[in-house]
Design a protein around this motif. Structure first.
Motif, PDB file in Angstrom:
ATOM      1  N   GLY A 152       0.811  -1.214   0.000  1.00 33.44           N
ATOM      2  CA  GLY A 152       0.000   0.000   0.000  1.00 33.44           C
ATOM      3  C   GLY A 152       0.840   1.258   0.000  1.00 33.44           C
ATOM      4  O   GLY A 152       0.546   2.225  -0.720  1.00 33.44           O
ATOM      5  N   LEU A 153       1.918   1.264   0.794  1.00 39.70           N
ATOM      6  CA  LEU A 153       2.788   2.433   0.823  1.00 39.70           C
ATOM      7  C   LEU A 153       3.516   2.615  -0.507  1.00 39.70           C
ATOM      8  O   LEU A 153       3.683   3.744  -0.995  1.00 39.70           O
ATOM      9  CB  LEU A 153       3.805   2.287   1.955  1.00 39.70           C
ATOM     10  CG  LEU A 153       4.701   3.511   2.221  1.00 39.70           C
ATOM     11  CD1 LEU A 153       3.866   4.742   2.523  1.00 39.70           C
ATOM     12  CD2 LEU A 153       5.671   3.219   3.351  1.00 39.70           C
ATOM     13  N   TYR A 154       3.934   1.510  -1.129  1.00 42.08           N
ATOM     14  CA  TYR A 154       4.561   1.590  -2.457  1.00 42.08           C
ATOM     15  C   TYR A 154       3.585   2.162  -3.488  1.00 42.08           C
ATOM     16  O   TYR A 154       3.939   3.042  -4.282  1.00 42.08           O
ATOM     17  CB  TYR A 154       5.031   0.197  -2.888  1.00 42.08           C
ATOM     18  CG  TYR A 154       5.273   0.090  -4.373  1.00 42.08           C
ATOM     19  CD1 TYR A 154       6.458   0.555  -4.943  1.00 42.08           C
ATOM     20  CD2 TYR A 154       4.307  -0.468  -5.209  1.00 42.08           C
ATOM     21  CE1 TYR A 154       6.665   0.468  -6.312  1.00 42.08           C
ATOM     22  CE2 TYR A 154       4.512  -0.563  -6.571  1.00 42.08           C
ATOM     23  CZ  TYR A 154       5.691  -0.089  -7.119  1.00 42.08           C
ATOM     24  OH  TYR A 154       5.890  -0.172  -8.472  1.00 42.08           O
ATOM     25  N   SER A 155       2.350   1.681  -3.457  1.00 41.54           N
ATOM     26  CA  SER A 155       1.350   2.169  -4.408  1.00 41.54           C
ATOM     27  C   SER A 155       1.070   3.655  -4.201  1.00 41.54           C
ATOM     28  O   SER A 155       0.886   4.401  -5.163  1.00 41.54           O
ATOM     29  CB  SER A 155       0.058   1.359  -4.270  1.00 41.54           C
ATOM     30  OG  SER A 155       0.310  -0.019  -4.465  1.00 41.54           O
ATOM     31  N   LEU A 156       1.018   4.089  -2.945  1.00 38.50           N
ATOM     32  CA  LEU A 156       0.775   5.496  -2.657  1.00 38.50           C
ATOM     33  C   LEU A 156       1.924   6.359  -3.169  1.00 38.50           C
ATOM     34  O   LEU A 156       1.702   7.422  -3.771  1.00 38.50           O
ATOM     35  CB  LEU A 156       0.609   5.686  -1.150  1.00 38.50           C
ATOM     36  CG  LEU A 156       0.409   7.137  -0.679  1.00 38.50           C
ATOM     37  CD1 LEU A 156      -0.911   7.694  -1.198  1.00 38.50           C
ATOM     38  CD2 LEU A 156       0.470   7.217   0.838  1.00 38.50           C
ATOM     39  N   ALA A 157       3.176   5.934  -2.949  1.00 38.83           N
ATOM     40  CA  ALA A 157       4.329   6.725  -3.385  1.00 38.83           C
ATOM     41  C   ALA A 157       4.434   6.789  -4.899  1.00 38.83           C
ATOM     42  O   ALA A 157       4.917   7.787  -5.448  1.00 38.83           O
ATOM     43  CB  ALA A 157       5.610   6.141  -2.794  1.00 38.83           C
ATOM     44  N   ALA A 158       3.981   5.748  -5.598  1.00 39.32           N
ATOM     45  CA  ALA A 158       4.062   5.725  -7.064  1.00 39.32           C
ATOM     46  C   ALA A 158       2.889   6.421  -7.729  1.00 39.32           C
ATOM     47  O   ALA A 158       2.896   6.594  -8.949  1.00 39.32           O
ATOM     48  CB  ALA A 158       4.137   4.274  -7.554  1.00 39.32           C
ATOM     49  N   SER A 159       1.891   6.836  -6.958  1.00 39.19           N
ATOM     50  CA  SER A 159       0.696   7.455  -7.533  1.00 39.19           C
ATOM     51  C   SER A 159       0.914   8.952  -7.734  1.00 39.19           C
ATOM     52  O   SER A 159       1.988   9.498  -7.465  1.00 39.19           O
ATOM     53  CB  SER A 159      -0.504   7.206  -6.627  1.00 39.19           C
ATOM     54  OG  SER A 159      -0.339   7.882  -5.396  1.00 39.19           O
ATOM     55  N   GLU A 160      -0.132   9.627  -8.205  1.00 43.65           N
ATOM     56  CA  GLU A 160      -0.080  11.065  -8.456  1.00 43.65           C
ATOM     57  C   GLU A 160      -0.525  11.880  -7.245  1.00 43.65           C
ATOM     58  O   GLU A 160      -0.836  13.065  -7.374  1.00 43.65           O
ATOM     59  CB  GLU A 160      -0.963  11.417  -9.665  1.00 43.65           C
ATOM     60  CG  GLU A 160      -0.557  10.740 -10.953  1.00 43.65           C
ATOM     61  CD  GLU A 160       0.820  11.164 -11.421  1.00 43.65           C
ATOM     62  OE1 GLU A 160       1.197  12.322 -11.131  1.00 43.65           O
ATOM     63  OE2 GLU A 160       1.514  10.359 -12.067  1.00 43.65           O
ATOM     64  N   VAL A 161      -0.567  11.269  -6.084  1.00 47.87           N
ATOM     65  CA  VAL A 161      -0.977  11.965  -4.872  1.00 47.87           C
ATOM     66  C   VAL A 161       0.093  13.002  -4.507  1.00 47.87           C
ATOM     67  O   VAL A 161       1.292  12.741  -4.679  1.00 47.87           O
ATOM     68  CB  VAL A 161      -1.172  10.952  -3.722  1.00 47.87           C
ATOM     69  CG1 VAL A 161      -1.513  11.654  -2.411  1.00 47.87           C
ATOM     70  CG2 VAL A 161      -2.273   9.964  -4.084  1.00 47.87           C
TER      71      VAL A 161
END
Length: 434
Positions: free
Chosen positions: A97-106
Motif C-alpha cells: 500500500g505504501l509503495y502504491s501510494l508513493a508511485a501514484s499522483e498523490v
C-alpha cells in the motif's frame, strides 16, 4: 512503424480501473495473498481480543482484500494498513500500500504524512510487543535492544517501499512525458511532410507553366516565320525561282535554329531530372520532383545558351526577311545585364513580333529598346494592317500575352498591352535591372 502513445493507450483493455489485464491479475494475486496473511494473523488477534476466531479470520480477510483497490484508492489502502497495525496483521498490506501510494499522483505532502503515520504505528507496535514478549519469557537484555529492533523494523517496512514507489512514479511520469513529446514530434513531422508535399506540388505546377512558356517562345516565333516564308515561297515559286530558293533556305535555317533551341532546353531538363539511364531505373522521391524541375528550368536560363539583348538586331532582321517592315531604335548605352533579365526582354520582343506575324501580317512595326539607369524598357507597336492582308492564318493559343506578363511580373517589372488609337497594337514592358 512504431505505435504512438495514443495508440498504446487505446490498445489497453483492462477491466474496471485497470489499464491492462496483467495489472488486474497482479492486484488480484496480491489481494488474495494479503487476505490469507491477514486471515491467518486474525486467529491470534481474536484470541487476544477475546472474540471468536471466525470473527478474527473474517476481519483479516476483509482487511487484506483492500489491496485490490490499491491503484484506484491508494490512500484508503494505507489508512487500512495503519489501522490494522496494532492487531499485528497486514504487513504485506502496509508494504504494498505504501509503495502504491508513493508511485501514484498523490501530492508529496500527503505521501509524507501517511508514510510518517505508518512509521510511527509500526514503531510503537513493535516496541510494545517486544517488551511484552521479553517480559513474558523473562529474558534479561540490554535497554538498547528494544529501541534498536523497533526502529530497524519500522524503517525496514517503511523506507524501501516508499523510496521504490517514488522512483517508479518519477520514471512513469518521465516516460509519459517522453511519449507525449514523441507524439507531438510525430504530428509535427507529419504536418511538415504534408506541407513539403504541397510545396512540391506547387513547384511542379510552376515549373510546368514555366517550361510550357519556354516551349511556346522557342517554337511559336520560329514556326510563325517559317509559315510566313513558306507562304511567300508558294507565291513566288514560279515567278521568281531565285527568291524562292532564298526563302527555302531561310525556312531551313529557321527550322534548324528551332530544333537547336529545343535540343538545348530538353538536354538541360533531361540532365537535371534523373529518370532512366541505360536501362537503370532510378527511383526519385515525389517531394524531390519539384526541386529537380525547378533546378533544371533555372539552368535553362542561367547555364544554357539562352537569348540575350545583343541578338535583338538579328531577331528583327529575321522578321524583316519574312516581309515585315520593322524599325528598330535603341536609346541609351547598351550594357550587359543579368541573364534572366536579358532573356525576358528578348522573349517579350520575340513574342510581340510573333503576334504581329499572326494577327497583322504586313503591318509596319516599331521596336524600341531603352537602357535606363536601373531598368530596361521595351516597346513593340504595329500600325493597322493593310486591308488586303490582315492575317497570316496562323493559329493562336491565346497564351502569348499571358506568358509575357508572367515573365515580366516574376522579375518585378511592369507589363502593359492593348490596342492603340490608330487601330494598331502596342506591347510595353519595363524590367528592373538591380
Amino acid at each position: 512503424m512504431t505505435a504512438t502513445g495514443e495508440e498504446l493507450v487505446a490498445a489497453r483493455g483492462g477491466p474496471w480501473w485497470w489499464d491492462r489485464r496483467r495489472g488486474a491479475v497482479l492486484d488480484v494475486g496480491l489481494a488474495v495473498a494479503s487476505a490469507v496473511e491477514c486471515g491467518w494473523e486474525g486467529v491470534p488477534f481474536a484470541r487476544e481480543a477475546g472474540i471468536p476466531a471466525s470473527v478474527g479470520v473474517v476481519f483479516g480477510l476483509l482487511a487484506g482484500s483492500v489491496l485490490l483497490v490499491r491503484r484506484k484508492w491508494p490512500i484508503a489502502v494505507v489508512l487500512v494498513g495503519v489501522a490494522v497495525t496494532p492487531a499485528a496483521m497486514g504487513f504485506l498490506l502496509g508494504i504494498v500500500g505504501l509503495y502504491s501510494l508513493a508511485a501514484s499522483e498523490v501530492p508529496r505532502r500527503i505521501i509524507g504524512s501517511l508514510a510518517g503515520m505508518q512509521l510511527v504505528g509500526v514503531l510503537v507496535v513493535m516496541s510494545v510487543r517486544l517488551r511484552q514478549d521479553l517480559a513474558t519469557e523473562d529474558v534479561d537484555v540490554g535497554d538498547w535492544l528494544v529501541p534498536f529492533a523497533s526502529i530497524t523494523t519500522a524503517l525496514g517496512m517503511t523506507a524501501p517501499p516508499l523510496l521504490l514507489g517514488l522512483y517508479v512514479g518519477a520514471r512513469r511520469r518521465l516516460m509519459e512525458s517522453l511519449r507525449e513529446r514523441a507524439d507531438s514530434l510525430e504530428r509535427e513531422l507529419q504536418l511538415l511532410a504534408e506541407r513539403a508535399e504541397e510545396r512540391a506540388e506547387w513547384a511542379r505546377g510552376e515549373e510546368r507553366t514555366r517550361i510550357a512558356r519556354e516551349m511556346h517562345d522557342v517554337v511559336a516565333h520560329r514556326v510563325s516565320l517559317m509559315v510566313v516564308h513558306a507562304a511567300a515561297l508558294q507565291a513566288v515559286a514560279r515567278k521568281d525561282p531565285e527568291k524562292a530558293v532564298r526563302n527555302a533556305a531561310l525556312v531551313g535555317d529557321m527550322g534548324r535554329q528551332a530544333l537547336t533551341e529545343l535540343r538545348e532546353m530538353l538536354g538541360v531538363l533531361r540532365s537535371g531530372g534523373g529518370g532512366e539511364r541505360r536501362g537503370e531505373r532510378v527511383s526519385v522521391p515525389l517531394a524531390a520532383v519539384g526541386v529537380a524541375a525547378a533546378a533544371a528550368a533555372s539552368r535553362v536560363v542561367e547555364e544554357g545558351e539562352g537569348p540575350c539583348l545583343s541578338e535583338i538586331e538579328e531577331l528583327v532582321g529575321q522578321s524583316a526577311a519574312a516581309g515585315m517592315v520593322v524599325d528598330l531604335s535603341v536609346v541609351g548605352e547598351a550594357r550587359s545585364c543579368a541573364r534572366e533579365v536579358e532573356s525576358t526582354a528578348y522573349r517579350v520582343v520575340q513574342e510581340a513580333l510573333t503576334n504581329v506575324h499572326k494577327h497583322a501580317a504586313g503591318a509596319r512595326t516599331y521596336v524600341r529598346l531603352a537602357y535606363r539607369v536601373s531598368e530596361i524598357a521595351m516597346q513593340v507597336e504595329n500600325e493597322p494592317p493593310s486591308g488586303a492582308v490582315s492575317s497570316a492564318g496562323l493559329p493562336s493559343g491565346g497564351n502569348g500575352l499571358v506568358g509575357m506578363r508572367e515573365r515580366v511580373s516574376a522579375l518585378g517589372g511592369v507589363f502593359v498591352s492593348g490596342p492603340t488609337d490608330a487601330g494598331g497594337f502596342r506591347v510595353s514592358a519595363v524590367i528592373p535591372v538591380s
